[in-house]
Write a protein that holds these residues in place. Structure first.
Motif, PDB file in Angstrom:
ATOM      1  N   LEU A   1       1.412   5.990  -7.338  1.00  0.00           N
ATOM      2  CA  LEU A   1       0.272   6.723  -7.892  1.00  0.00           C
ATOM      3  C   LEU A   1       0.553   8.226  -7.939  1.00  0.00           C
ATOM      4  N   GLY A   2       1.084   8.758  -6.840  1.00  0.00           N
ATOM      5  CA  GLY A   2       1.421  10.175  -6.801  1.00  0.00           C
ATOM      6  C   GLY A   2       2.484  10.533  -7.831  1.00  0.00           C
TER       7      GLY A   2
ATOM      8  N   THR B   1       2.377   1.574  -3.427  1.00  0.00           N
ATOM      9  CA  THR B   1       1.337   1.909  -4.413  1.00  0.00           C
ATOM     10  C   THR B   1       0.949   3.381  -4.330  1.00  0.00           C
ATOM     11  N   VAL B   2       0.751   3.897  -3.130  1.00  0.00           N
ATOM     12  CA  VAL B   2       0.394   5.318  -2.953  1.00  0.00           C
ATOM     13  C   VAL B   2       1.511   6.214  -3.496  1.00  0.00           C
ATOM     14  N   LEU B   3       2.768   5.838  -3.201  1.00  0.00           N
ATOM     15  CA  LEU B   3       3.905   6.598  -3.716  1.00  0.00           C
ATOM     16  C   LEU B   3       3.920   6.581  -5.243  1.00  0.00           C
TER      17      LEU B   3
ATOM     18  N   THR C   1       0.833  -1.205   0.000  1.00  0.00           N
ATOM     19  CA  THR C   1       0.000   0.000   0.000  1.00  0.00           C
ATOM     20  C   THR C   1       0.867   1.254   0.000  1.00  0.00           C
ATOM     21  N   LEU C   2       1.916   1.253   0.816  1.00  0.00           N
ATOM     22  CA  LEU C   2       2.818   2.413   0.862  1.00  0.00           C
ATOM     23  C   LEU C   2       3.480   2.664  -0.490  1.00  0.00           C
TER      24      LEU C   2
ATOM     25  N   TYR D   1       0.307  -4.543  -5.817  1.00  0.00           N
ATOM     26  CA  TYR D   1      -0.402  -5.507  -4.961  1.00  0.00           C
ATOM     27  C   TYR D   1      -0.333  -6.909  -5.550  1.00  0.00           C
TER      28      TYR D   1
ATOM     29  N   THR E   1      -2.582   4.437 -13.516  1.00  0.00           N
ATOM     30  CA  THR E   1      -3.209   3.798 -12.356  1.00  0.00           C
ATOM     31  C   THR E   1      -2.957   2.302 -12.345  1.00  0.00           C
TER      32      THR E   1
END
Length: 362
Positions: free
Chosen positions: A117-118, A113-115, A110-111, A287, A280
């Motif tokens: 995506l940004g 993936t968020v990085l 998750t960490l 994941y 995206t």
């Protein structure tokens, strides 16, 4: 968070960072060996400019691209290691299920993936723009008339159309200009000019040797003139239709561009849609690749870590190959760009579910 979760998460992030740090210098070294002669051709190009305008953005672009794959290798590596040390057996002996064992991996994924995506939606497009500008200026051979566009048709609204025989993006001048306004299928007004020029300071188009034609109920009204300044709902940059343009826009601007192009009747926008959806789909693959890697490496194998790495690297290359194929196919006018871009994730997601269910039963 339990001690075991902190232990696995620490291993997860440190291994990921290590693999990424190892991959990037290799990529830079290969690139330097290929480009060093081109750098040396420009006496006015300093080392600081090369680092600032090229390799800083090279790291951002390729680091972001390598992120899911680096994570995949890292998870296989450290999970195989703790499996070979029988640490996973000890975890299961403490009545921790395989699903519960996945929790720190999920947090780590998750960490990342968020990085990603940004980076994909907001940071990388700006780096692409600076990187491409540097490449065009110093590394690429100048193409003849690369700023000269011919046979341009553009829909400005539901009833307004323009045509240009040719347009030069450098001089901002076009030849054989025509603007047509319809009501349904009936032509109401037509404006023609031998020459059109964009006047940036006044944000108007200057038409030379023009002719206006008004189609009335029982007759036509025609007006001639030498010079006319007029407002039109487009800009010279709207005439450009190149792949680099999509990569250089943030996702917000790219989405606005796609919607505006649809309103103007641009036929095939799949090149832009592929780029938009890929921003995206690629981070979300983090994941999927993480769970595949855990499922492959969580059991101690007779061949040890080498077998797991061999299987993992093979799957990684299959994924990259699959991704490149669907990107090319997705750009075609007859395909659904969204489905094509997400197809690798759907396929490998199904593989991840199968491997998870097989491991959860044991």
């Amino acid at each position: 968070m339990r001690i075991i979760d902190k232990y696995i998460l620490k291993k997860f992030l440190s291994s990921f960072a290590l693999v990424l740090v190892l991959l990037l210098p290799i990529a830079i070294a290969i690139d330097v060996s290929e480009k060093v002669d081109k750098f040396l051709r420009h006496a006015d190009l300093s080392a600081s400019e090369i680092i600032r305008d090229y390799y800083v953005h090279f790291i951002v672009i390729f680091g972001n691209t390598f992120m899911p794959l680096a994570l995949f290798i890292a998870v296989i590596f450290f999970t195989s290691k703790i499996a070979s040390n029988t640490e996973i057996i000890a975890i299961h002996s403490a009545k921790i299920s395989f699903t519960r064992f996945l929790k720190p991996y999920f947090i780590g994924a998750t960490l990342v993936t968020v990085l990603a995506l940004g980076m994909n939606h907001f940071v990388v497009p700006n780096s692409n723009k600076i990187f491409n500008e540097f490449s065009k200026k110093y590394l690429q051979k100048k193409k003849y008339n690369q700023n000269h566009i011919t046979n341009i048709n553009l829909q400005l609204g539901s009833n307004d159309y323009i045509y240009l025989k040719s347009y030069n993006l450098t001089t901002k001048q076009g030849q054989k200009f025509s603007f047509e306004k319809f009501e349904g299928t009936k032509l109401q007004y037509k404006l023609m000019a031998e020459n059109v020029r964009w006047i940036e300071k006044d944000t108007v188009f200057r038409l030379n040797t023009y002719k206006k034609r008004f189609i009335l109920k029982d007759k036509d009204s025609i007006e001639y003139g030498i010079k006319l300044d007029t407002l039109l709902d487009f800009r010279p940059k709207d005439l450009i239709n190149v792949d680099d343009l999509a990569k250089e826009m943030t996702s917000i601007k790219l989405n606005e561009f796609i919607e505006l192009s649809r309103q103007r009747g641009v036929g095939n926008l799949n090149t832009y849609l592929v780029e938009f959806h890929k921003r995206t789909s690629l981070p979300i693959s983090t994941y999927i690749l993480t769970f595949i890697a855990v499922c492959l490496a969580a059991k101690k194998r007779r061949g040890g870590m080498g077998i797991n790495l061999a299987i993992g690297i093979t799957l990684m290359f299959v994924y990259v190959f699959f991704l490149k194929i669907v990107e090319v196919l997705g750009a075609g006018a007859e395909t659904n760009a969204f489905i094509m871009v997400w197809l690798p994730n759907i396929f490998f997601g199904a593989l991840a579910v199968y491997l998870y269910l097989r491991n959860a039963k044991n």
